[in-house]
Scaffold this motif. Structure first.
Motif, mmCIF file in Angstrom:
data_model
loop_
_atom_site.group_PDB
_atom_site.id
_atom_site.type_symbol
_atom_site.label_atom_id
_atom_site.label_comp_id
_atom_site.label_asym_id
_atom_site.label_seq_id
_atom_site.Cartn_x
_atom_site.Cartn_y
_atom_site.Cartn_z
ATOM 1 N N PHE A 97 10.846 56.562 -24.628
ATOM 2 C CA PHE A 97 10.856 55.396 -25.518
ATOM 3 C C PHE A 97 11.210 55.753 -26.964
ATOM 4 C CE2 PHE A 97 8.157 53.753 -22.064
ATOM 5 C CZ PHE A 97 8.789 52.536 -21.844
ATOM 6 N N GLN A 98 11.821 56.892 -27.193
ATOM 7 C CA GLN A 98 12.131 57.323 -28.553
ATOM 8 C C GLN A 98 13.191 56.454 -29.240
ATOM 9 O OE1 GLN A 98 12.943 61.533 -28.351
ATOM 10 N NE2 GLN A 98 10.901 61.981 -27.563
ATOM 11 N N PHE A 99 13.877 55.614 -28.486
ATOM 12 C CA PHE A 99 14.879 54.720 -29.073
ATOM 13 C C PHE A 99 14.253 53.482 -29.708
ATOM 14 C CE2 PHE A 99 14.151 53.177 -24.827
ATOM 15 C CZ PHE A 99 14.225 51.806 -24.936
ATOM 16 N N MET A 100 12.959 53.232 -29.475
ATOM 17 C CA MET A 100 12.306 52.030 -29.989
ATOM 18 C C MET A 100 11.607 52.299 -31.315
ATOM 19 S SD MET A 100 10.442 49.992 -26.908
ATOM 20 C CE MET A 100 11.380 49.163 -25.645
ATOM 21 N N ASP A 101 11.730 51.324 -32.226
ATOM 22 C CA ASP A 101 10.971 51.345 -33.483
ATOM 23 C C ASP A 101 9.623 50.653 -33.300
ATOM 24 O OD1 ASP A 101 12.610 52.691 -35.278
ATOM 25 O OD2 ASP A 101 13.775 50.894 -35.733
ATOM 26 N N TYR A 102 9.656 49.512 -32.626
ATOM 27 C CA TYR A 102 8.446 48.705 -32.406
ATOM 28 C C TYR A 102 8.656 47.870 -31.150
ATOM 29 C CZ TYR A 102 10.917 44.481 -33.770
ATOM 30 O OH TYR A 102 11.796 43.424 -33.802
ATOM 31 N N ILE A 103 7.560 47.309 -30.623
ATOM 32 C CA ILE A 103 7.661 46.377 -29.500
ATOM 33 C C ILE A 103 6.512 45.383 -29.571
ATOM 34 C CG2 ILE A 103 6.403 47.896 -27.911
ATOM 35 C CD1 ILE A 103 8.301 46.684 -25.683
ATOM 36 N N ARG A 104 6.821 44.145 -29.250
ATOM 37 C CA ARG A 104 5.827 43.079 -29.130
ATOM 38 C C ARG A 104 6.012 42.463 -27.749
ATOM 39 N NH1 ARG A 104 6.881 39.167 -33.881
ATOM 40 N NH2 ARG A 104 4.834 38.368 -33.320
ATOM 41 N N VAL A 105 4.907 42.229 -27.037
ATOM 42 C CA VAL A 105 4.968 41.643 -25.701
ATOM 43 C C VAL A 105 4.277 40.285 -25.733
ATOM 44 C CG1 VAL A 105 4.317 41.890 -23.273
ATOM 45 C CG2 VAL A 105 5.027 43.906 -24.596
ATOM 46 N N ILE A 132 6.130 53.141 -33.362
ATOM 47 C CA ILE A 132 6.229 53.999 -32.179
ATOM 48 C C ILE A 132 6.561 55.409 -32.647
ATOM 49 C CG2 ILE A 132 7.463 54.431 -30.025
ATOM 50 C CD1 ILE A 132 7.827 51.384 -29.809
ATOM 51 N N PRO A 133 5.729 56.383 -32.273
ATOM 52 C CA PRO A 133 5.986 57.764 -32.706
ATOM 53 C C PRO A 133 7.311 58.295 -32.159
ATOM 54 C CG PRO A 133 3.907 57.595 -31.480
ATOM 55 C CD PRO A 133 4.548 56.257 -31.452
ATOM 56 N N SER A 134 7.963 59.113 -32.931
ATOM 57 C CA SER A 134 9.261 59.667 -32.518
ATOM 58 C C SER A 134 9.120 60.687 -31.388
ATOM 59 C CB SER A 134 9.961 60.314 -33.715
ATOM 60 O OG SER A 134 9.172 61.375 -34.219
ATOM 61 N N ILE A 136 7.302 60.064 -28.630
ATOM 62 C CA ILE A 136 6.826 59.326 -27.451
ATOM 63 C C ILE A 136 7.608 59.733 -26.210
ATOM 64 C CG2 ILE A 136 8.348 57.333 -27.742
ATOM 65 C CD1 ILE A 136 4.656 57.099 -26.819
ATOM 66 N N GLY A 137 6.933 59.715 -25.067
ATOM 67 C CA GLY A 137 7.566 60.090 -23.803
ATOM 68 C C GLY A 137 7.855 58.889 -22.928
ATOM 69 N N LYS A 138 7.526 58.993 -21.640
ATOM 70 C CA LYS A 138 7.841 57.977 -20.634
ATOM 71 C C LYS A 138 6.838 56.826 -20.591
ATOM 72 C CE LYS A 138 9.430 59.619 -16.640
ATOM 73 N NZ LYS A 138 10.866 59.486 -16.620
ATOM 74 N N GLU A 139 5.660 57.012 -21.206
ATOM 75 C CA GLU A 139 4.633 55.971 -21.188
ATOM 76 C C GLU A 139 4.321 55.524 -22.602
ATOM 77 O OE1 GLU A 139 0.237 55.022 -19.318
ATOM 78 O OE2 GLU A 139 0.808 57.109 -19.578
ATOM 79 N N LEU A 140 4.240 54.209 -22.775
ATOM 80 C CA LEU A 140 3.945 53.616 -24.070
ATOM 81 C C LEU A 140 2.761 52.672 -23.894
ATOM 82 C CD1 LEU A 140 4.708 53.167 -27.036
ATOM 83 C CD2 LEU A 140 6.396 51.488 -26.260
ATOM 84 N N ILE A 141 1.627 53.011 -24.515
ATOM 85 C CA ILE A 141 0.421 52.192 -24.430
ATOM 86 C C ILE A 141 0.382 51.291 -25.654
ATOM 87 C CG2 ILE A 141 -2.093 52.227 -24.361
ATOM 88 C CD1 ILE A 141 -1.837 55.023 -23.007
ATOM 89 N N LEU A 142 0.295 49.987 -25.416
ATOM 90 C CA LEU A 142 0.313 49.017 -26.497
ATOM 91 C C LEU A 142 -1.104 48.638 -26.914
ATOM 92 C CD1 LEU A 142 3.207 48.960 -25.406
ATOM 93 C CD2 LEU A 142 3.249 46.541 -25.904
ATOM 94 N N THR A 170 21.195 53.949 -26.569
ATOM 95 C CA THR A 170 20.883 54.590 -25.281
ATOM 96 C C THR A 170 22.169 54.630 -24.477
ATOM 97 O OG1 THR A 170 20.192 52.477 -24.340
ATOM 98 C CG2 THR A 170 18.463 53.862 -25.250
ATOM 99 N N THR A 171 22.367 55.700 -23.739
ATOM 100 C CA THR A 171 23.623 55.869 -23.011
ATOM 101 C C THR A 171 23.491 55.555 -21.526
ATOM 102 O OG1 THR A 171 23.121 58.210 -22.757
ATOM 103 C CG2 THR A 171 24.488 57.574 -24.644
#
Length: 191
Positions: A97-105, A132-134, A136-142, A170-171
């Motif tokens: 998830f390193q491509f994300m700055d923030y997320i709202r659900v 979002i920390p730079s 971050i791996g495969k899991e993002l806890i909101l 993202t490619t």
């Protein structure tokens, strides 16, 4: 005998706990979890954007059968809160998830029964991660948003809506599971 033990437990509890503590402990017996998973495919995005909105497909809540399994019904539900919400990249293995700055659900539902989600009362934020920390791996806890979401859970179908900003392209597409766990506090039938 069972009633005597229960009464003895309650009487002894008063000696060590406040009434509020006892009510909190008894509430745990009337709580249960209700979980949903929605799968998203995030497309390869050669550009980055400040704000992207992606609405997921409707998911059946099956709430009435879950209430029945837990010996209650919708009229006895007092509150529904988000306990956990996380996103997990399921493919590819190298995704993160390193491509994300923030997320709202947001959760969405047809609350007025007209077949459309027409206004902001039918779409409400349930969790976010504003930084979002730079690393971050495969899991993002909101972070869950406090609120009572029972009207949404009562709906036959709900959808999740993701709003996020990206900081790099993202490619390749990413398959993402969005896992939501609600805590339902309800009165139990016959009690």
């Amino acid at each position: 005998m069972k009633k005597i033990i229960t009464l003895a437990f309650i009487a002894c509890s008063f000696a060590f706990y406040s009434c509020e503590d006892i009510v909190d402990e008894l509430d745990k017996f009337t709580e249960f979890e209700l979980a949903f998973t929605e799968e998203f495919t995030y497309p390869a995005a050669p550009l980055f954007a400040d704000s992207i909105r992606f609405d997921g497909p409707p998911t059946s809540t099956n709430s009435d059968s879950t209430f029945k399994t837990n010996n209650t019904q919708r009229e006895l539900v007092e509150k529904v809160e988000v306990k956990n919400l996380d996103l997990v990249i399921t493919a590819p293995d190298s995704g993160n998830f390193q491509f994300m700055d923030y997320i709202r659900v947001f959760i969405m539902a047809d609350l007025n029964g007209d077949g459309f989600i027409t206004d902001e009362t039918e779409r409400i934020e349930v969790a976010n991660k504003l930084v979002i920390p730079s690393t971050i791996g495969k899991e993002l806890i909101l972070d869950p948003i406090p609120g009572d979401f029972k009207l949404f859970v009562f709906s036959e179908e709900i959808s999740l809506s993701l709003q996020y900003g990206t900081n790099k392209p993202t490619t390749f597409p990413l398959d993402i599971d969005v896992n939501v766990e609600f805590t339902v506090n309800a009165k139990v039938l016959g009690v």
